[in-house]
Design an enzyme around this catalytic site. Structure first.
Site, PDB file in Angstrom:
ATOM      1  N   LYS A 263      -5.032  -8.748  -6.216  1.00 46.04           N
ATOM      2  CA  LYS A 263      -6.318  -9.030  -5.561  1.00 46.04           C
ATOM      3  C   LYS A 263      -7.384  -8.000  -5.953  1.00 46.04           C
ATOM      4  CE  LYS A 263      -6.378  -6.715  -1.147  1.00 46.04           C
ATOM      5  NZ  LYS A 263      -6.967  -6.634   0.136  1.00 46.04           N
TER       6      LYS A 263
ATOM      7  N   LYS B 258       0.813  -1.223   0.000  1.00 44.41           N
ATOM      8  CA  LYS B 258       0.000   0.000   0.000  1.00 44.41           C
ATOM      9  C   LYS B 258       0.843   1.269   0.000  1.00 44.41           C
ATOM     10  CE  LYS B 258      -4.443  -1.585   1.570  1.00 44.41           C
ATOM     11  NZ  LYS B 258      -5.580  -1.424   2.455  1.00 44.41           N
TER      12      LYS B 258
ATOM     13  N   LYS C 112     -10.869  -2.388  -3.497  1.00 46.07           N
ATOM     14  CA  LYS C 112     -11.697  -1.189  -3.600  1.00 46.07           C
ATOM     15  C   LYS C 112     -10.933  -0.059  -4.253  1.00 46.07           C
ATOM     16  CE  LYS C 112     -13.514  -1.915   1.023  1.00 46.07           C
ATOM     17  NZ  LYS C 112     -12.512  -1.907   2.093  1.00 46.07           N
TER      18      LYS C 112
END
Ligand code: AQP
Length: 333
Positions: free
Chosen positions: A198, A114, A201
């Site tokens: 993956k 991230k 969102k």
């Protein structure tokens, strides 16, 4: 044996099929085993570890509650609450961050993913995210934590933190060491555009995921455009090696049908990808449309959603503040 269940979902918008098949579907099944005590949290403190627009965050918090309820979580049976409304989460996270070791956090792969290339610019909150997650779980003496496969490493860290706190303060079993509940199959749903990423969102492409608010046409279009490979549909599992996109679509199909991959392959034998995609769209529409319609209906009654959060937060606060008081005493405050 009854279980104390705790899990959370970030209100970062675009709740998707991965969140549903990897986590929320499991929440509902655990709730429906009547003997379990279930607590489901909208983890807004986690959401702000990356920049959020305050107005959108407020909307996303309500949308997450609506999604929980639309998927089958019953506020009369389970506690649904908002993390920021229970101050013990932040307090416990600070104490636990003083127990946790930098070396442990440095190993967390989700932070690396991230934070991207420029780690110096990532927030401290993003780095210490797993400590806050440990606080969430440990405050409620949760015995089991249903999560998707991507959260496995954070759960292991939570177990280490609980054990270190118990050791440091010489209390055998004060913080309960929780067990992860990760589905054996299909616990990681991948992007429709890239079978090794993956479903997420925050993926900028809406075509990469099926949102739980998508309508029929959007579902059909996304599945039609989902990446596949030039080979025919496999007839046995061995033929899926190095075919992540095919494996992902077949995994989604099997998970929705509650059957294993072998059974799906047998069922689909002789079909080509476009026939399979039609069948996949049909079953997705059958499962997702009722959820999507219910979310829309619930979002029209903001007062109801806010009252669910208020009541849930009151109940959660009662449990968490008791644990927090004991934790502070142990630390010497
Ligand atoms: N692709 C996935 N497959 C299976 N499970 C998944 N989960 C998330 N993505 C998948 C599970 O959903 C629960 C809630 O996740 P979250 O919203 O709290 O955080 P996340 O894992 O960071 O989800 P996203 O979609 O990837 O969000 P962004 O893009 O904001 O980072 C968790 O149990 C998670 O395992």
């Amino acid at each position: 044996m009854s279980k104390k269940i705790f899990s959370g979902v970030q209100p970062t918008g675009n709740l998707h099929l991965g969140n549903y098949l990897g986590a929320i579907k499991n929440f509902v099944e655990l709730q429906n085993e009547k003997e379990n005590e279930c607590i489901f949290c909208v983890v807004d403190l986690h959401a702000i570890t990356v920049k959020q627009d305050p107005k959108k965050l407020k909307k996303n918090i309500r949308e997450t509650v609506a999604t929980f309820i639309a998927c089958g979580i019953d506020p009369a049976q389970s506690i649904i609450f908002n993390q920021s409304m229970v101050s013990a989460h932040s307090e416990a996270a600070w104490i636990l961050s003083c127990v946790s070791r930098m070396g442990w956090l440095n190993r967390m792969t989700q932070f690396k993913e991230k934070a991207g290339k420029d780690k110096e610019k990532a927030s401290i909150g993003l780095y210490s995210y797993p400590v806050l997650m440990a606080a969430d779980i440990l405050l409620y003496d949760a015995t089991h934590v249903p999560v998707g496969n991507d959260q496995k490493q954070h759960l292991e860290l939570c177990r280490d933190i609980a054990q270190k706190f118990n050791n440091d303060f010489d209390v055998m079993d004060f913080l309960k060491v929780p067990e992860p509940l990760i589905q054996k199959q299909f616990s990681r749903i991948m992007s429709l555009k890239d079978g090794i990423k993956k479903m997420s969102k925050s993926d900028p492409s809406d075509l990469s995921r099926i949102n739980l608010t998508d309508d029929k046409d959007q579902i059909i279009n996304k599945i039609k455009k989902a990446k596949t490979d030039p080979l025919p549909l496999p007839s046995v599992i061995d033929n899926l090696t190095e075919r992540p996109e095919a494996e992902n679509l077949l995994g989604i199909y099997s998970s929705l049908k509650n059957q294993n991959l072998e059974k799906s392959l047998m069922e689909l034998n002789g079909k080509n990808f476009s026939e399979f995609k039609e069948q996949l769209s049909e079953i997705l529409i059958e499962r997702i449309m009722p959820i999507s319609q219910e979310i829309k209906k619930l979002l029209e009654d903001i007062n109801f959603l806010d009252s669910v959060l208020l009541e849930g937060s009151d109940k959660a606060d009662k449990i968490a503040s008791k644990k927090m008081k004991k934790m502070k005493e142990l630390v010497g405050f």
